[in-house]
Write a protein that holds these residues in place. Sequence first.
Motif, mmCIF file in Angstrom:
data_model
loop_
_atom_site.group_PDB
_atom_site.id
_atom_site.type_symbol
_atom_site.label_atom_id
_atom_site.label_comp_id
_atom_site.label_asym_id
_atom_site.label_seq_id
_atom_site.Cartn_x
_atom_site.Cartn_y
_atom_site.Cartn_z
ATOM 1 N N VAL A 160 40.692 45.731 48.619
ATOM 2 C CA VAL A 160 40.560 44.227 48.149
ATOM 3 C C VAL A 160 39.637 44.390 47.284
ATOM 4 C CG1 VAL A 160 39.810 41.915 49.008
ATOM 5 C CG2 VAL A 160 41.049 43.640 50.608
ATOM 6 N N ARG A 161 38.367 45.296 47.153
ATOM 7 C CA ARG A 161 37.383 45.365 46.280
ATOM 8 C C ARG A 161 38.050 45.576 44.721
ATOM 9 N NH1 ARG A 161 35.636 47.893 41.697
ATOM 10 N NH2 ARG A 161 33.525 47.398 41.303
ATOM 11 N N PHE A 162 39.005 46.336 44.589
ATOM 12 C CA PHE A 162 39.771 46.248 43.212
ATOM 13 C C PHE A 162 40.173 45.083 42.804
ATOM 14 C CE2 PHE A 162 40.050 50.902 44.746
ATOM 15 C CZ PHE A 162 39.578 51.386 43.683
ATOM 16 N N LEU A 163 40.749 44.165 43.808
ATOM 17 C CA LEU A 163 41.153 42.942 43.328
ATOM 18 C C LEU A 163 39.893 42.031 43.148
ATOM 19 C CD1 LEU A 163 44.040 42.259 46.139
ATOM 20 C CD2 LEU A 163 44.003 43.844 44.149
ATOM 21 N N THR A 164 38.865 41.978 43.791
ATOM 22 C CA THR A 164 37.761 41.007 43.519
ATOM 23 C C THR A 164 37.102 41.372 42.231
ATOM 24 O OG1 THR A 164 36.554 42.288 45.072
ATOM 25 C CG2 THR A 164 37.416 40.227 45.858
ATOM 26 N N ALA A 165 37.177 42.505 42.120
ATOM 27 C CA ALA A 165 36.480 43.140 40.695
ATOM 28 C C ALA A 165 37.203 42.507 39.470
ATOM 29 C CB ALA A 165 36.417 44.646 40.637
ATOM 30 N N ALA A 166 38.616 42.588 39.632
ATOM 31 C CA ALA A 166 39.424 42.096 38.580
ATOM 32 C C ALA A 166 39.127 40.583 38.543
ATOM 33 C CB ALA A 166 40.990 42.360 38.770
ATOM 34 N N LEU A 167 39.300 39.800 39.529
ATOM 35 C CA LEU A 167 38.898 38.382 39.551
ATOM 36 C C LEU A 167 37.718 37.921 38.870
ATOM 37 C CD1 LEU A 167 40.438 37.436 42.933
ATOM 38 C CD2 LEU A 167 41.057 36.325 40.795
ATOM 39 N N TRP A 168 36.484 38.747 39.180
ATOM 40 C CA TRP A 168 35.212 38.456 38.766
ATOM 41 C C TRP A 168 35.071 38.809 37.199
ATOM 42 C CZ3 TRP A 168 35.223 37.195 43.550
ATOM 43 C CH2 TRP A 168 34.386 36.289 43.926
ATOM 44 N N ARG A 169 35.773 39.931 36.934
ATOM 45 C CA ARG A 169 35.783 40.012 35.482
ATOM 46 C C ARG A 169 36.454 39.168 34.382
ATOM 47 N NH1 ARG A 169 37.385 45.417 37.111
ATOM 48 N NH2 ARG A 169 35.285 46.996 37.028
ATOM 49 N N ARG A 170 37.150 38.170 35.161
ATOM 50 C CA ARG A 170 37.998 37.225 34.495
ATOM 51 C C ARG A 170 37.485 35.891 34.446
ATOM 52 N NH1 ARG A 170 43.250 36.296 32.203
ATOM 53 N NH2 ARG A 170 43.422 38.554 32.020
ATOM 54 N N PHE A 171 37.000 35.545 35.940
ATOM 55 C CA PHE A 171 36.584 34.219 36.269
ATOM 56 C C PHE A 171 35.288 34.286 36.826
ATOM 57 C CE2 PHE A 171 41.142 34.663 37.037
ATOM 58 C CZ PHE A 171 41.596 33.724 36.005
ATOM 59 N N ALA A 172 34.617 35.121 37.560
ATOM 60 C CA ALA A 172 33.404 35.038 38.265
ATOM 61 C C ALA A 172 33.561 33.521 39.049
ATOM 62 C CB ALA A 172 32.079 34.972 37.043
ATOM 63 N N PRO A 173 34.308 33.714 40.223
ATOM 64 C CA PRO A 173 34.452 32.315 40.765
ATOM 65 C C PRO A 173 33.428 32.025 41.540
ATOM 66 C CG PRO A 173 36.292 33.980 41.283
ATOM 67 C CD PRO A 173 34.936 34.764 40.567
ATOM 68 N N ARG A 174 33.143 30.648 41.720
ATOM 69 C CA ARG A 174 32.042 30.223 42.523
ATOM 70 C C ARG A 174 32.623 30.102 44.067
ATOM 71 N NH1 ARG A 174 27.337 27.996 43.284
ATOM 72 N NH2 ARG A 174 26.966 26.385 44.783
ATOM 73 N N THR A 175 33.970 29.412 44.078
ATOM 74 C CA THR A 175 34.555 29.384 45.332
ATOM 75 C C THR A 175 35.842 30.360 45.295
ATOM 76 O OG1 THR A 175 35.970 27.348 44.989
ATOM 77 C CG2 THR A 175 33.459 27.202 46.149
ATOM 78 N N LEU A 176 36.263 30.858 46.449
ATOM 79 C CA LEU A 176 37.479 31.768 46.287
ATOM 80 C C LEU A 176 38.133 32.008 47.620
ATOM 81 C CD1 LEU A 176 39.219 33.877 44.748
ATOM 82 C CD2 LEU A 176 37.689 35.622 45.542
ATOM 83 N N GLY A 177 39.384 31.669 47.759
ATOM 84 C CA GLY A 177 40.120 31.811 48.939
ATOM 85 C C GLY A 177 41.230 32.882 48.877
ATOM 86 N N LEU A 178 41.544 33.893 49.378
ATOM 87 C CA LEU A 178 42.481 34.924 49.576
ATOM 88 C C LEU A 178 43.280 35.129 50.833
ATOM 89 C CD1 LEU A 178 40.623 37.699 47.366
ATOM 90 C CD2 LEU A 178 42.179 35.963 46.553
ATOM 91 N N GLU A 179 44.347 35.190 50.919
ATOM 92 C CA GLU A 179 45.244 35.610 52.023
ATOM 93 C C GLU A 179 45.703 36.998 51.575
ATOM 94 O OE1 GLU A 179 48.309 32.273 52.479
ATOM 95 O OE2 GLU A 179 46.912 31.214 53.313
#
Length: 225
Positions: A160-179
Amino acid sequence: VFGEHIDPAAFITLAIQEGVRNRVHANGTVNLAQRLVQHRPLTLGEPLTVSGRILDMQEVPRGRVVTSETWFSGADGQRALTTGRLSLRPGAAMASASGTGEKAAPVVTDLNVLTALESATLTPEGVAAYTGPENPIHFDPDVARRKGYRAPIVGGGQCVRFLTAALWRRFAPRTLGLEIFFRRPVFWDDTATVMADEREGRWTAICLVVNGKVTTEARITELSA
């Protein structure tokens, strides 16, 4: 990548470690699915209160599937992050059996419509260092083989860390929900590629691909910058 904030994927491992401290063993267990909700950013150094519970246990051909939930609250008593876990505890006599219960429908059905973001080659040293000593299925080849795998497998939190790292590089989310669903094992020497579905002008799904097959995939249910 995350600045002063904490990678939400780190709390998958922290939740498992908290369970071990409360006599919920992790030895040989395998992640099947994970819910991860960041209600707000978590900051390095802030105090958190950890709570958790086991919601359900079911016998399946390969052993026992356990549903649990762990949440992390800030000083105000409000949840900052919630994790939910569906995990398999393989039975000693069932390592060669198939079947882990009813499976959710795939999130990603066509790799050709996805955008490739980044790739990484895993190493035994890196996998062992990330997961820690609680579960030898991630670092002991003999244990992995006894549980039915060709080699130690990468922990769900690291995938999952690979997925969140990609999300943060693009968006740096304040809130996030993942299934999140762990469809196939990732081995400690695989090369994995992160891919995202951005056809609707926003990311709706993100996954990890090894040898042309989805191994870890996530439906993005919430994302706010």
